[in-house]
Design an enzyme around this catalytic site. Structure first.
Site, PDB file in Angstrom:
ATOM      1  N   LYS A 140     -12.428   7.760 -11.086  1.00  0.00           N
ATOM      2  CA  LYS A 140     -11.558   8.727 -11.759  1.00  0.00           C
ATOM      3  C   LYS A 140     -12.430   9.925 -12.116  1.00  0.00           C
ATOM      4  CE  LYS A 140     -10.193  10.442 -15.156  1.00  0.00           C
ATOM      5  NZ  LYS A 140     -10.160  11.918 -15.492  1.00  0.00           N
ATOM      6  N   CYS A 157     -26.184  17.600 -20.396  1.00  0.00           N
ATOM      7  CA  CYS A 157     -26.386  16.749 -21.572  1.00  0.00           C
ATOM      8  C   CYS A 157     -27.835  16.741 -22.030  1.00  0.00           C
ATOM      9  CB  CYS A 157     -25.916  15.331 -21.275  1.00  0.00           C
ATOM     10  SG  CYS A 157     -26.662  14.596 -19.807  1.00  0.00           S
TER      11      CYS A 157
END
Length: 505
Positions: free
Chosen positions: A191, A300
């Site tokens: 996904k 990140c």
């Protein structure tokens, strides 16, 4: 191969991208609801194409296909050598498509194409690396017990793996998960982030072209609240690997609990870069600039908090100002562009809001200038927050944009306390010529990854991940194949007549 993008491509490519379907059981299909959503170009804010929106029924079909491929199809029974041929073939096909993949990635995300080309090359190596790892490292151990037993371990694939991936560097991060999952013999339902669907679809086309058996790899585009939540809760999905922001990761862990799934969470960061007064300042400057302003600041591990020793702070800040003014802002399809637009308007507004908060908190804000001819895009210029204090919101919360907070320190103890005084713990960077100090700091900083006198270089063999609010589990190297994508099984073999209690005799 590096083909230059033409002006015609730059100006018209967004009109030439086909609409995207789901990829389930070896077929490109519409969603069962026939729903779709817009996919916008962050450089123009025009619509690139439309994406089939998968929902619960589509996830269920994808999981069923993946389960069938694992349990009854050829994948679960395939010899290792044959499986590795597919994995290496995928890598070869990625190499053949590097320019198109890089182009689609830049179109979709706003990342400069010079950076997406490098990411695509790394993606091919993800598959080759895990092919080598599984062939040479994925083996068990034996534990002899005198002349009575030989006990040994084998590592077995889990079954259906759910992968939920982010919109920053999507192709590389998707392959970083898909490669070890498939190489270890699992099947996959991916996904991808709804904001960056193009290269996930391209990966499906590549895997289809590699003739990977039907159902082994599936892609369901859609939103987290529907497609993602169904994937996480599905009883036939044995593990969820997620990369994204911390709040969503926490929700996924909670929703995985009812079905006792394994989870791997690579979450947010607010990473410190510490420059001592004995550091090589020019190299530290290069690293600090690259670490926050590459990838449009949407990474990140970015060094969003830069701690400067008071003895070198003023000269370092002057150099930062000069460099920020010179960063090339522009069309992500231009090979000379260094900073492109943010992924979408909502995120752009979030980052801009944090810059306003910084002003209210007392920071001096220094920014580059966005050229007039690209104002249609979601551009936030490279931004310095000077005179920042570590307890400010802009130093505690993840902004995820091209924004660097600069904080002064004087002693080792002071900077160590500030570096750790944050909820995140993903990465850290230390610049000093005193190696004893460097190792002390690296040992004491609460982060999963530390770099000494280096920028964020990648080694596929190492564990990648963080502590505290930055996640649970590790990706990379044997940590992925031994600790997440497989389960150890112990087999006890009696080689003698050991004592067995004789109840009731």
């Amino acid at each position: 191969m590096q083909v230059q993008v033409t002006e015609t491509q730059k100006n018209h490519v967004h009109k030439q991208v086909a609409n995207v379907k789901l990829y389930i059981n070896g077929q490109f299909v519409d969603s069962k609801s026939d729903a779709s959503f817009e996919n916008k170009n962050p450089f123009t804010n025009e619509i690139n194409n439309y994406i089939a929106e998968g929902r619960e029924a589509d996830i269920n079909q994808a999981v069923l296909s993946a389960k069938e491929a694992f349990e009854n199809g050829p994948w679960g029974k395939m010899k290792l050598k044959e499986r590795m041929k597919y994995i290496n073939r995928i890598a070869d096909l990625i190499d053949e498509e590097i320019e198109e993949i890089a182009f689609l990635e830049s179109l979709d995300t706003g990342l400069p194409i010079s950076q997406t080309r490098n990411q695509t090359a790394r993606a091919a190596e993800n598959f080759r690396f895990y092919a080598r790892m599984v062939e040479t490292k994925l083996h068990g151990e034996s534990y002899p017990m005198d002349d009575e037993f030989i006990n040994y371990t084998v590592y077995k694939p889990l079954g259906v793996i759910g992968l939920i991936t982010p919109w920053n560097a999507p192709f590389m991060l998707e392959t970083w998960k898909v490669a070890p999952a498939l190489a270890t013999g699992n099947t996959v339902v991916l996904k991808p982030a709804e904001l960056s669907p193009l290269t996930a679809n391209k990966l499906a086309e590549i895997i289809h072209k590699a003739k990977v058996p039907d159902g082994v790899f599936n892609v369901v585009h859609g939103f987290g609240e529907t497609a993602g939540a169904t994937l996480v809760a599905h009883p036939n999905v044995k593990a969820i690997s997620f990369t994204g922001e911390t709040t969503t990761g926490s929700t996924i862990i909670k929703n995985s609990a009812d079905t006792l799934k394994k989870t791997s969470m690579e979450l947010g960061g607010k990473s410190p870069l510490i420059v001592f007064d004995d550091a090589d300042l020019e190299r530290a400057l290069d690293a600090a600039i690259w670490g926050i302003f590459s990838f449009n600041g949407e990474r990140c591990t970015s060094n969003s908090r830069v701690f400067l020793h008071k003895n070198i702070k003023d000269q370092f800040v002057e150099k930062l100002k000069a460099r920020v003014a010179n960063i090339k802002i522009g069309d992500p399809m231009d090979a000379s562009t260094e900073l492109g637009p943010l992924i979408e308007k909502g995120h752009y507004n979030k980052v801009k809001k944090y810059i306003e908060i910084a002003k209210q908190e007392g920071c001096e804000v220094v920014q580059g200038v966005v050229p007039e001819n690209v104002k249609a895009g979601n551009f936030v210029p490279p931004t310095l927050l000077l005179n920042a204090k570590n307890d400010m919101r802009v130093c505690q919360e993840e902004i995820f944009g091209p924004v660097m907070a600069v904080i002064e320190f004087e002693t080792d103890e002071e900077v160590l306390h500030m570096a750790n005084d944050v909820s995140y713990g993903l990465a850290g960077f230390v610049w000093t010529k005193d190696l004893k100090r460097a190792h002390r700091m690296a040992d004491a900083i609460e982060a999963g990854m530390l770099w000494i006198n280096a920028q964020n270089v990648r080694d596929l063999r190492i564990p990648f991940g963080g502590m505290k609010d930055s996640g649970i589990g590790r990706e990379g190297g044997h940590y992925a194949i031994f600790e997440f994508y497989t389960e150890p099984k112990v087999v006890h073999v009696a080689i003698g007549d050991h004592h067995i209690p004789q109840f009731g005799k």
